[in-house]
Design an enzyme around this catalytic site. Structure first.
Site, PDB file in Angstrom:
ATOM      1  N   TYR A 227     -56.980  29.974 -10.242  1.00 49.20           N
ATOM      2  CA  TYR A 227     -57.077  28.569 -10.636  1.00 49.20           C
ATOM      3  C   TYR A 227     -55.989  28.274 -11.665  1.00 49.20           C
ATOM      4  O   TYR A 227     -54.892  28.815 -11.579  1.00 49.20           O
ATOM      5  CB  TYR A 227     -58.492  28.228 -11.120  1.00 49.20           C
ATOM      6  CG  TYR A 227     -58.754  26.744 -11.001  1.00 49.20           C
ATOM      7  CD1 TYR A 227     -58.717  26.134  -9.744  1.00 49.20           C
ATOM      8  CD2 TYR A 227     -58.971  25.937 -12.109  1.00 49.20           C
ATOM      9  CE1 TYR A 227     -58.895  24.764  -9.606  1.00 49.20           C
ATOM     10  CE2 TYR A 227     -59.154  24.573 -11.979  1.00 49.20           C
ATOM     11  CZ  TYR A 227     -59.116  23.993 -10.724  1.00 49.20           C
ATOM     12  OH  TYR A 227     -59.285  22.641 -10.584  1.00 49.20           O
ATOM     13  N   ARG A 280     -54.592  13.060  -7.349  1.00 46.06           N
ATOM     14  CA  ARG A 280     -54.188  13.354  -8.741  1.00 46.06           C
ATOM     15  C   ARG A 280     -54.444  14.835  -9.007  1.00 46.06           C
ATOM     16  O   ARG A 280     -55.395  15.197  -9.672  1.00 46.06           O
ATOM     17  CB  ARG A 280     -54.979  12.489  -9.722  1.00 46.06           C
ATOM     18  CG  ARG A 280     -54.427  12.501 -11.146  1.00 46.06           C
ATOM     19  CD  ARG A 280     -55.421  11.944 -12.133  1.00 46.06           C
ATOM     20  NE  ARG A 280     -56.636  12.729 -12.209  1.00 46.06           N
ATOM     21  CZ  ARG A 280     -56.769  13.849 -12.944  1.00 46.06           C
ATOM     22  NH1 ARG A 280     -55.749  14.321 -13.615  1.00 46.06           N
ATOM     23  NH2 ARG A 280     -57.923  14.501 -12.969  1.00 46.06           N
ATOM     24  N   LYS A 298     -61.525  26.274  -7.072  1.00 45.41           N
ATOM     25  CA  LYS A 298     -62.753  25.941  -7.804  1.00 45.41           C
ATOM     26  C   LYS A 298     -63.942  26.727  -7.270  1.00 45.41           C
ATOM     27  O   LYS A 298     -64.768  27.246  -8.029  1.00 45.41           O
ATOM     28  CB  LYS A 298     -63.047  24.438  -7.671  1.00 45.41           C
ATOM     29  CG  LYS A 298     -62.234  23.548  -8.588  1.00 45.41           C
ATOM     30  CD  LYS A 298     -62.826  23.486  -9.979  1.00 45.41           C
ATOM     31  CE  LYS A 298     -62.061  22.482 -10.837  1.00 45.41           C
ATOM     32  NZ  LYS A 298     -62.572  22.408 -12.206  1.00 45.41           N
ATOM     33  N   GLU A 369     -63.308  16.096  -7.188  1.00 46.75           N
ATOM     34  CA  GLU A 369     -62.268  16.801  -7.940  1.00 46.75           C
ATOM     35  C   GLU A 369     -60.911  16.159  -7.718  1.00 46.75           C
ATOM     36  O   GLU A 369     -60.481  15.943  -6.573  1.00 46.75           O
ATOM     37  CB  GLU A 369     -62.219  18.264  -7.495  1.00 46.75           C
ATOM     38  CG  GLU A 369     -61.299  19.138  -8.311  1.00 46.75           C
ATOM     39  CD  GLU A 369     -61.831  19.398  -9.708  1.00 46.75           C
ATOM     40  OE1 GLU A 369     -60.996  19.553 -10.621  1.00 46.75           O
ATOM     41  OE2 GLU A 369     -63.055  19.455  -9.883  1.00 46.75           O
ATOM     42  N   ASP A 370     -60.220  15.826  -8.810  1.00 46.70           N
ATOM     43  CA  ASP A 370     -58.835  15.351  -8.787  1.00 46.70           C
ATOM     44  C   ASP A 370     -58.638  14.103  -7.929  1.00 46.70           C
ATOM     45  O   ASP A 370     -57.687  14.004  -7.135  1.00 46.70           O
ATOM     46  CB  ASP A 370     -57.890  16.471  -8.340  1.00 46.70           C
ATOM     47  CG  ASP A 370     -57.689  17.504  -9.441  1.00 46.70           C
ATOM     48  OD1 ASP A 370     -58.199  17.286 -10.553  1.00 46.70           O
ATOM     49  OD2 ASP A 370     -57.032  18.529  -9.193  1.00 46.70           O
ATOM     50  N   ASP A 392     -65.946  16.279 -11.779  1.00 50.64           N
ATOM     51  CA  ASP A 392     -65.576  17.304 -12.758  1.00 50.64           C
ATOM     52  C   ASP A 392     -64.532  16.802 -13.740  1.00 50.64           C
ATOM     53  O   ASP A 392     -64.545  17.184 -14.910  1.00 50.64           O
ATOM     54  CB  ASP A 392     -65.066  18.546 -12.025  1.00 50.64           C
ATOM     55  CG  ASP A 392     -64.864  19.717 -12.962  1.00 50.64           C
ATOM     56  OD1 ASP A 392     -65.775  20.001 -13.754  1.00 50.64           O
ATOM     57  OD2 ASP A 392     -63.793  20.343 -12.913  1.00 50.64           O
ATOM     58  N   ASP A 393     -63.620  15.938 -13.303  1.00 48.91           N
ATOM     59  CA  ASP A 393     -62.569  15.448 -14.199  1.00 48.91           C
ATOM     60  C   ASP A 393     -63.136  14.525 -15.275  1.00 48.91           C
ATOM     61  O   ASP A 393     -62.637  14.498 -16.397  1.00 48.91           O
ATOM     62  CB  ASP A 393     -61.499  14.714 -13.395  1.00 48.91           C
ATOM     63  CG  ASP A 393     -60.918  15.580 -12.305  1.00 48.91           C
ATOM     64  OD1 ASP A 393     -60.301  16.598 -12.632  1.00 48.91           O
ATOM     65  OD2 ASP A 393     -61.114  15.260 -11.118  1.00 48.91           O
ATOM     66  N   ASN A 542     -53.115  20.159 -18.011  1.00 54.07           N
ATOM     67  CA  ASN A 542     -52.740  21.255 -17.117  1.00 54.07           C
ATOM     68  C   ASN A 542     -51.659  20.776 -16.153  1.00 54.07           C
ATOM     69  O   ASN A 542     -51.583  19.586 -15.858  1.00 54.07           O
ATOM     70  CB  ASN A 542     -53.969  21.706 -16.307  1.00 54.07           C
ATOM     71  CG  ASN A 542     -54.895  22.583 -17.116  1.00 54.07           C
ATOM     72  OD1 ASN A 542     -54.465  23.509 -17.781  1.00 54.07           O
ATOM     73  ND2 ASN A 542     -56.179  22.267 -17.072  1.00 54.07           N
TER      74      ASN A 542
END
Length: 696
Positions: A227, A280, A298, A369-370, A392-393, A542
């Site tokens: 990850y 993203r 993940k 996610e993202d 999660d973000d 990140n």
């Protein structure tokens, strides 16, 4: 015949406890029979003996279920624990002769120093006797080519004969532990993190059990390879490096068929889905279908850190197109080459996906996610009270940052109610983090209005502040989003620079979620340190090259007074004869526990209170030794213990508010702890039998 499996879907019954001869507390339905399963929490304080109902559908999944007959207490050949055969096992965890199974990592991986010597480690349990046999409908090379069943050189001679493998493998027999050692030696010989990731992907495609055991036993060293920060580069090269499909792709050309497509997935008991639309990816922007590396990475952490069995997770890519011109012109791009869907067309496609997967797997937990901010926020608002889901973000990052804040305040000798925060970044992650910290302040006694007044957030145009014309009011002229509006702070002028904001607002905490490298300049950090004895500095962006500053810079510019946590892993820092260990404020400290709770207890909704309690559980997991080292998070080597504590806190709250479906409503905290520990997957090979050759 009765089968045994510690992650059976059968819920526990609550009743009076009894003790077995080892002193373990057992409920009557868990009392020892002729055969029992022993599963340990791998951070190791609780042991649980439990009988179940269903066999696991794959070799890697069944590895967590360690069948044992305690009347026969000697090692079977090839047990792999490192003892001489014939030594007796005690009835409790470990061996009578007293040696412990633990993992210590030393060395340098690429340019990243890796060491976990001297910190609490995962105590890896070993089966004390035979493992339950699983039936397969394959033999010969078909077994070797299936990563769910393949054991490589771990097949013993009897199994090679039974499955038609004699002559198809080298004659040597290896234990699982020996294979893990061989994998790590080969991994360390690779000359870059990207090549190490590819090596691990190949292993994942050959042998799921060995892959996940390698992660569990070497999580400190391997997690950054599967990850962040490595996964960003992997996504950028996804088309060039593509070897084998993993997970599912739902695209615009499949519209109207999502429900039937879901049945193409071979596993009937999926517990966790991680889905992205690739819009993203970390701080790298729109990578389209090549963002699939994120769900895959993940879910590897879900298995290793959260104890979710690999056959119960599913990575998903929603291919809605891409606006990345380079990808649209790239002949190796693996997604559909059209612009991204927008408006109702986009949301209708996500609707179809959610209905399809929840119809196929009614109890599944969906982690978004993202997704870009403009989609992430409305999707979460729409679905969080309807389906088992979380973002999660927004929620995960907010939760883990709150955990870091709580620990950092403890180190700095402050209370969260005294915190003053400047946050660089007003996207979904930045505002999600700020909202989560506000919830923590409210829990600690502040009003919500007072708590929000302690924040200044900055966009690319500067501080979101008072529309007074001093700086031309760039944010107001551009137009604040619905989510940014509540964060206007009248104590600073709209459009103020980060340095001006720090000097005027005098924050005690600096949060970086901007993906702008170096924005926390020496001038900014020194200005903050002038008015704060122990400034909390958290560059969270990140991957590593997007970090707002490095820990070394933060420590140096504050003369070692800063409390530092980062979004990516960094090396320890030597300054003035003292070693500082910056903690990685990584979502892996909370999302595996959230998923684990929803999976094993059937938590129907992830509430804000649950996220707050998850943050508290994470902060409380830090040992005194880790605090003394300057850490704001537990050592990564104890991540399974942290996931267990997070899951238990969430389940306790879910029981309190009546939001569980898989467990009795009157379970005690001790019972919840035992139950979660027993449900956590541990990768272990099990004996296989070809059912086509078994007499009925």
């Amino acid at each position: 015949p009765r089968t045994f499996g510690v992650d059976s879907d059968r819920p526990p019954r609550t009743s009076t406890h009894t003790k077995c001869s080892s002193g373990i507390q057992l409920r009557p339905e868990f009392r020892m029979q002729s055969r029992t399963n022993m599963s340990f929490l791998h951070a190791g304080r609780h042991a649980m003996v439990q009988t179940g109902r269903r066999a696991m559908p794959s070799a890697h999944a069944a590895g967590m279920s360690m069948s044992t007959s305690l009347s026969q207490r000697h090692h079977a050949p090839g047990c792999g624990c490192g003892c001489q055969h014939g030594h007796q096992h005690g009835r409790q965890r470990g061996h009578q002769h007293g040696h412990q199974h633990s993992v210590h990592v030393h060395g340098v991986i690429g340019k990243r120093f890796v060491s976990n010597e001297g910190i609490p480690q995962i105590d890896i349990p070993k089966p004390t006797r035979e493992l339950k046999v699983l039936k397969v409908k394959k033999d010969g090379v078909d077994i070797l080519h299936d990563p769910l069943w393949n054991k490589n050189t771990c097949f013993d001679n009897a199994e090679r004969d039974r499955l038609g493998l004699r002559g198809l493998l080298p004659p040597v027999e290896r234990t699982l532990e020996q294979q893990v050692g061989r994998v790590m030696r080969a991994l360390r010989r690779e000359d870059s993190d990207e090549r190490r990731n590819m090596f691990l992907q190949d292993l994942h495609n050959r042998d799921e059990t060995l892959y996940h055991r390698t992660l569990v036993e070497n999580i400190t060293e391997v997690a950054p390879l599967v990850y962040t920060p490595t996964v960003g580069k992997v996504c950028q090269e996804f088309g060039d490096q593509y070897r084998r499909s993993r997970g599912m792709y739902f695209s615009t050309q499949d519209r109207g068929m999502f429900s039937s497509m879901a049945y193409n997935w071979p596993h009937d008991d999926v517990h966790v889905i991680v889905v992205t639309d690739g819009s993203r990816i970390l701080g790298l922007g729109d990578l389209g279908a090549h963002g699939m590396g994120i769900p895959i990475g993940k879910l590897a952490l879900y298995c290793a850190c959260g104890g979710i069995a690999p056959h119960r997770v599913l990575p998903v890519m929603l291919d809605v197109g891409t606006n990345n011109t380079e990808l649209l012109e790239d002949e190796d791009y693996l997604g559909l080459k059209h612009k991204r869907l927008e408006g109702d067309e986009y949301y209708d496609m996500v609707d179809e996906f959610m209905k399809a997967v929840t119809s196929r797997w009614p109890n599944v937990v969906v982690q978004f996610e993202d997704f870009e901010t403009s989609k992430a926020v409305p999707l979460l608002a729409k679905y969080r009270h309807i389906y088992r889901c979380f973002n999660d973000d927004i929620q995960g990052t907010g939760c883990v940052t709150l955990a870091g804040i709580l620990a950092a305040c403890r180190q700095a000798g402050d209370s969260i109610t005294d915190l003053r925060v400047v946050c660089a970044g007003a996207g979904s992650a930045g505002l999600g983090v700020c909202a989560q910290i506000v919830d923590g302040m409210v829990e600690a006694g502040l009003s919500r209005e007072e708590a929000m007044s302690r924040f200044v957030v900055l966009t690319s145009k500067g501080a979101v502040g008072l529309e007074d014309g001093v700086n031309g009011d760039p944010n107001h002229k551009r137009g604040l989003t619905e989510d940014q509006g509540p964060w206007v702070n009248a104590g600073v002028s709209d459009g103020s620079s980060l340095l001006e904001t720090v000097k005027q607002f005098k924050p005690t905490c600096l949060l970086g979620l901007s993906t702008v490298p170096g924005i926390f300049s020496e001038e900014v950090v020194r200005a903050m340190a002038e008015d704060c004895e122990n400034p909390i500095i958290m560059p969270m962006s990140n991957p590593t090259h997007k970090s707002e500053c490095t820990p070394e810079q933060a420590y140096k510019w504050t003369d070692g007074r800063a409390v530092v946590a980062t979004g990516s892993p960094f090396a320890p820092v030597e300054l003035n004869g003292k070693t500082f260990i910056p903690s990685q404020c990584n979502n892996m400290y909370v999302f595996p526990g959230i998923g684990l709770a929803a999976s094993v207890a059937g938590v129907t909704e992830i509430t804000d209170k649950m996220l707050y309690l998850a943050a508290v559980a994470c902060a409380d997991a830090i040992s005194d030794e880790e605090v003394a080292e300057g850490r704001t998070f537990p050592a990564v080597g104890r991540i399974r213990q942290v996931s267990h504590q997070v899951a238990c806190k969430i389940i306790d709250e879910a029981l309190r508010v009546g939001k569980t479906t898989k467990i009795p409503s009157n379970m005690t905290e001790e019972e919840v702890s035992e139950y979660v520990a027993a449900k956590m997957y541990f990768p272990q090979y099990v004996p296989l039998v070809d059912t086509t050759k078994v007499r009925s």
